[in-house]
Design an enzyme around this catalytic site. Structure first.
Site, PDB file in Angstrom:
ATOM      1  N   ASP A   1       6.954 -31.007 -11.347  1.00 22.98           N
ATOM      2  CA  ASP A   1       7.868 -29.964 -10.898  1.00 22.98           C
ATOM      3  C   ASP A   1       9.328 -30.262 -11.183  1.00 22.98           C
ATOM      4  O   ASP A   1      10.156 -29.382 -11.133  1.00 22.98           O
ATOM      5  CB  ASP A   1       7.714 -29.747  -9.393  1.00 22.98           C
TER       6      ASP A   1
ATOM      7  N   ASP B   1      10.654 -34.011 -15.130  1.00 25.07           N
ATOM      8  CA  ASP B   1       9.308 -33.838 -15.677  1.00 25.07           C
ATOM      9  C   ASP B   1       9.291 -32.890 -16.867  1.00 25.07           C
ATOM     10  O   ASP B   1       8.314 -32.838 -17.603  1.00 25.07           O
ATOM     11  CB  ASP B   1       8.361 -33.254 -14.610  1.00 25.07           C
TER      12      ASP B   1
ATOM     13  N   CYS C   1       3.854   1.519   2.431  1.00 20.75           N
ATOM     14  CA  CYS C   1       5.101   0.873   2.044  1.00 20.75           C
ATOM     15  C   CYS C   1       5.894   1.774   1.103  1.00 20.75           C
ATOM     16  O   CYS C   1       7.114   1.880   1.214  1.00 20.75           O
ATOM     17  CB  CYS C   1       4.831  -0.450   1.343  1.00 20.75           C
TER      18      CYS C   1
ATOM     19  N   CYS D   1       0.833  -1.196   0.000  1.00 15.62           N
ATOM     20  CA  CYS D   1       0.000   0.000   0.000  1.00 15.62           C
ATOM     21  C   CYS D   1       0.864   1.239   0.000  1.00 15.62           C
ATOM     22  O   CYS D   1       2.082   1.173  -0.117  1.00 15.62           O
ATOM     23  CB  CYS D   1      -0.894   0.007   1.226  1.00 15.62           C
TER      24      CYS D   1
ATOM     25  N   ASP E   1       2.788 -35.747 -11.295  1.00 12.11           N
ATOM     26  CA  ASP E   1       4.043 -36.241 -10.776  1.00 12.11           C
ATOM     27  C   ASP E   1       3.827 -36.361  -9.261  1.00 12.11           C
ATOM     28  O   ASP E   1       2.911 -35.762  -8.719  1.00 12.11           O
ATOM     29  CB  ASP E   1       5.143 -35.227 -11.096  1.00 12.11           C
TER      30      ASP E   1
END
Lengths: 758, 51
Positions: free
Chosen positions: A621, A625, A33, A30, A438
């Protein structure tokens, strides 16, 4: 041994003498920050400017780098409470921004033209009833032409360019009929005005451009926003490597700056950043991200290690090697190349519609021209009618039908913690009927869970927790998490064996069987938990063994059950041992599985499924794969995945629950339904409007009303993609109530802190 | 109908002014961060210096 973080590759030196660096800042939410960061950095005198961009969570710092090192800026931000990550501002990022601003400029100009021409057109239309004199009408038409000609020339460029490109390459896209329609409308109107005719279509031409530009801009913004989030995540996870210099210094560099032949230091708990051979040291590595195998592999001098595996017990020196043929990585890269070559090119819905639509429209216009000529209407009247047909059928709603849904659906995806890599991901996800998971890191969480928690009393767990909190060993981390231990004990490390601390006057040890002198207890625990990894605790005469298991994602069972209830085929293909995979498959409701599958076997299975007519979604992941992800019709990866896997997934999901996978498929299905509805709506609209145009009854007023009416209807219908009914029961904490930006960033940071740099 | 000679250029001029304002704000990067701009407007930073 000194340790320097070298960020020079992220710093740019534009003219003016100051250094400029772009950073991705974590936790900016916001205005507070923004103020905290900008004011905090402004205190430093050598920092010339610091500006936060809240929309993409980035910070641009301009400073005098003769006084301040880039690393010190990161430290300052960390001290303020906003960890930041250097961001390589590459070409493609700035090109996206330039393209978006170009579209915005075109849109602004078109809106200006549209409003002013409409002002004149409405006067002309009402003038038809109130006996406006022909001179005034002509005057108004000429002013409209004066506005429309430059506006069309300026704002039409995105469509003209793309149409020209398509025609040159002999293809057909939606921009060809758009360009033709707009140009003919303007041309005809000029000729008509010249001849003092009653009707001119300047307003239609510009309105068409306005609506289509809005669609084009939405499309571009969606793309840029997804790319921003993806780039941010990449920057936050950007692995650095500790390069060991000949003089013994350690320099932390971005992995991209590591060259073949460099020597790299890998501390226990670190992820191995590059592929290489172990030059010095002996340790165990967790290769679950590489092979799916959950049992640690022992490596010693001369052994090959792969990027993505985690060094478990001892410091290693790794010499970076080129990928060698015959190694695992070489094999995976080869498979990946093959899979990418074989990937069938997917034709997006909008292009399919364009291919059908454009010839049909052009044929209709031609036929109405010939028809009127044959009916003896004179070639000029016939031409005007034909062009009116083209203007009326110009795919205004069609141009919005798909991008409007994509924008709304990608917003819904964001809220469901899914980040897509491209627009056609939605359509491909929607067609899926079989899902292949997986196991390691996908169905299970990347971090272990204490399996025998129930047998442990609280003080023992707390004792183990304080010891474990001081270690970076993955098993110790699982114990520390279970004990929720925050304050580590002052321990002495025995590399490769365990940690020891004196607690209540007695030495307490956490570590291997031999280290804790608990070989018998380990053997007993191994019988009871055959799939778990074990770590022991000894405190005086107290001996306890902790069994750490791969934990299923909390909602995995519900998500799988829901998928099966909806009629999807579900199966597991894992590189892990049979016993482990079998137990997971049983827990998920006895779904089919294949274990110890090599990357090539995963691909073979996917091809078999595709040959049987299934459309396959692969969720995985690991490095192993990656080829399967590329071979599947569409693929998803968790954010913790290996880089290679993430790069080949069509979308990435965040958080520790599996619900995003279910939501992604449901949102995609709904989105495709809405896209089809929109396309059909455009077709029906044409069915009504085209006969009017062919009959020569369409006036500019009818064209304007029909065009804006259909566009608004299509856009409103697209908004329905925002919510999905029946989005699974087990919505995990990460899947709910997160603003898109925050959702995208914080889990990334979590993933990063798990990787814990020293 | 002489009024048209004033009103139409006036209308076009106003529209052009709006367009130029838009192009200027786009050029000066005011559209780069639409979220942040909203927050900056209500920021209280400038109050500290007065006290």
């Amino acid at each position: 041994m000194t340790h320097i973080r070298d960020l020079s590759s992220f710093v740019q030196h534009p003219a003016g003498g100051n250094a400029v660096m772009d950073l991705v800042v974590d936790g900016v939410k916001c205005g507070g920050c923004i103020g905290a960061i900008e004011r905090g950095l402004a205190k430093e005198s050598s920092i010339r400017s610091a500006r936060v961009n809240l929309a993409n969570k980035r910070l641009r710092v301009e400073w005098d780098d003769t006084f301040l090192k880039p690393d010190e800026i990161l430290q300052k931000l960390e001290a303020i409470g906003y960890p930041a990550f250097p961001f390589a501002n590459n070409d493609s990022v700035s090109r996206e921004a330039v393209e978006e601003r170009f579209l915005l400029r075109c849109l602004g100009v078109a809106a200006f033209g549209m409003m002013n021409i409409m002002l004149l057109s409405v006067s002309v239309w009402s003038g038809h009833d109130t006996n406006m004199s022909p001179e005034v009408r002509d005057f108004f038409h000429w002013i409209s032409a004066l506005i429309a000609l430059p506006v069309v020339a300026y704002s039409g460029r995105p469509f003209f360019r793309s149409a020209l490109k398509a025609i040159r390459s002999g293809a057909m896209n939606m921009d060809v009929p758009i360009t033709l329609g707009v140009l003919l409308a303007v041309l005809m109107s000029v000729v008509e005005t010249w001849q003092h005719a009653e009707n001119a279509y300047f307003d239609s031409a510009v309105m068409l451009l306005l609506f289509l530009l809005a669609g084009r801009l939405l499309d571009q913004q969606m793309r840029r926003r997804t790319r921003d989030v993806a780039n941010n995540l990449q920057a936050m996870q950007a692995d650095t490597a500790c390069k060991l210099l000949p003089d013994g210094q350690v320099r932390e560099l971005p992995v991209a700056d590591i060259r073949i032949g460099d020597l790299v230091l890998v501390r226990p708990g670190d992820r191995v950043p590059v592929d290489g051979k172990v030059e010095y040291g002996a340790s165990e590595v967790d290769q679950s991200l590489v092979t799916g195998e959950t049992v640690y592999a022992a490596v010693a001098s001369g052994a090959q290690v792969y990027a993505g595996s985690i060094n478990v017990s001892n410091t290693l020196h790794v010499r970076v090697t080129a990928e060698g043929a015959g190694t695992l990585l070489g094999e995976i890269k080869q498979l990946l190349r093959n899979a990418l070559e074989q990937r069938s090119s997917y034709v997006a819905l909008a292009d399919k519609a364009a291919r059908l639509y454009a010839p049909l429209v052009h044929a209709t216009a031609l036929l109405s021209f010939l028809g009127w000529v044959l009916a003896g209407a004179g070639w000029q009247t016939s031409l005007i009618t034909a062009i009116t047909v083209l203007i009326i059928t110009c795919p205004c709603a069609l141009g919005l039908a798909v991008p409007a849904v994509q924008v709304v659906a990608s917003g819904a995806m964001f809220r469901a913690s899914v980040i897509m890599n491209g627009g056609d991901t939605l359509e491909r996800l929607a067609g899926v009927d079989h899902i292949v998971f997986d196991k390691t890191g996908t169905l299970t969480l990347p971090d272990g869970r204490l399996a025998n928690r129930g047998e442990l009393d609280e003080p023992t767990l707390q004792l183990a927790g304080t010891l474990a909190a001081a270690s970076k060993h993955p098993l110790a981390r699982a114990v520390a998490t279970a004990a929720q231990a925050k304050t580590p004990a002052a321990v002495r490390e025995f590399p490769g064996r365990g940690v020891e601390a004196v607690i209540a006057g007695v030495p307490a040890r956490l570590g291997s069987a031999e280290f804790c002198d608990a070989v018998d207890a380990f053997a007993a625990a191994a019988r009871r938990y055959p799939e778990a990894s074990l770590i022991g605790l000894r405190h005086g005469s107290l001996v306890k063994v902790f069994a750490v298991e791969q934990a299923l994602r909390s909602d995995a069972a519900e998500v799988v059950a829901e998928f099966r209830r909806l009629g999807f085929g579900v199966e597991i293909i894992s590189g892990d041992r049979e016993a482990t995979v079998r137990s997971i498959a049983l827990q998920l409701g006895d779904i089919p599985f294949r274990s110890a599958a090599k990357p090539a076997e995963k691909i073979a299975r996917l091809h078999a499924l595709k040959a049987a007519g299934h459309r396959v979604l692969m969720v995985g992941d690991g490095l192993n794969d990656a080829p399967a992800l590329a071979a599947a019709d569409v693929s998803l990866s968790p954010i913790t995945a290996a880089h290679l896997a993430q790069a080949h997934a069509d979308a990435v999901f965040l958080g520790s629950s599996l619900t995003p996978v279910l939501k992604a498929v449901l949102i995609a299905r709904k989105a495709r339904r809405l896209m089809l509805q929109n396309l059909w709506f455009s077709v029906i609209y044409n069915f009504i409007a085209v006969p009017l145009a062919i009959a020569g009854l369409a006036t500019p007023l009818i064209a304007a009303a029909a065009m804006s009416g259909s566009s608004v209807a299509v856009t409103l219908n697209s908004l329905r993609a925002r919510s999905v009914r029946n989005a699974g029961h087990g919505a995990g904490p990460s899947a709910t109530a997160l603003s898109p930006g925050a959702a995208a960033l914080s889990p990334g940071a979590a993933a990063l802190s798990q990787r814990a740099a020293p | 109908m002489n009024i048209l000679l004033y009103l139409i250029p006036l209308a076009l001029g106003l529209g052009l002014a709006g367009l130029l304002a838009f192009l200027w704000s786009l050029h000066s990067h005011q559209f780069d961060d639409l979220e942040g701009a909203g927050w900056r407007a209500i920021s209280d930073d400038d109050l500290d210096t007065k006290q």
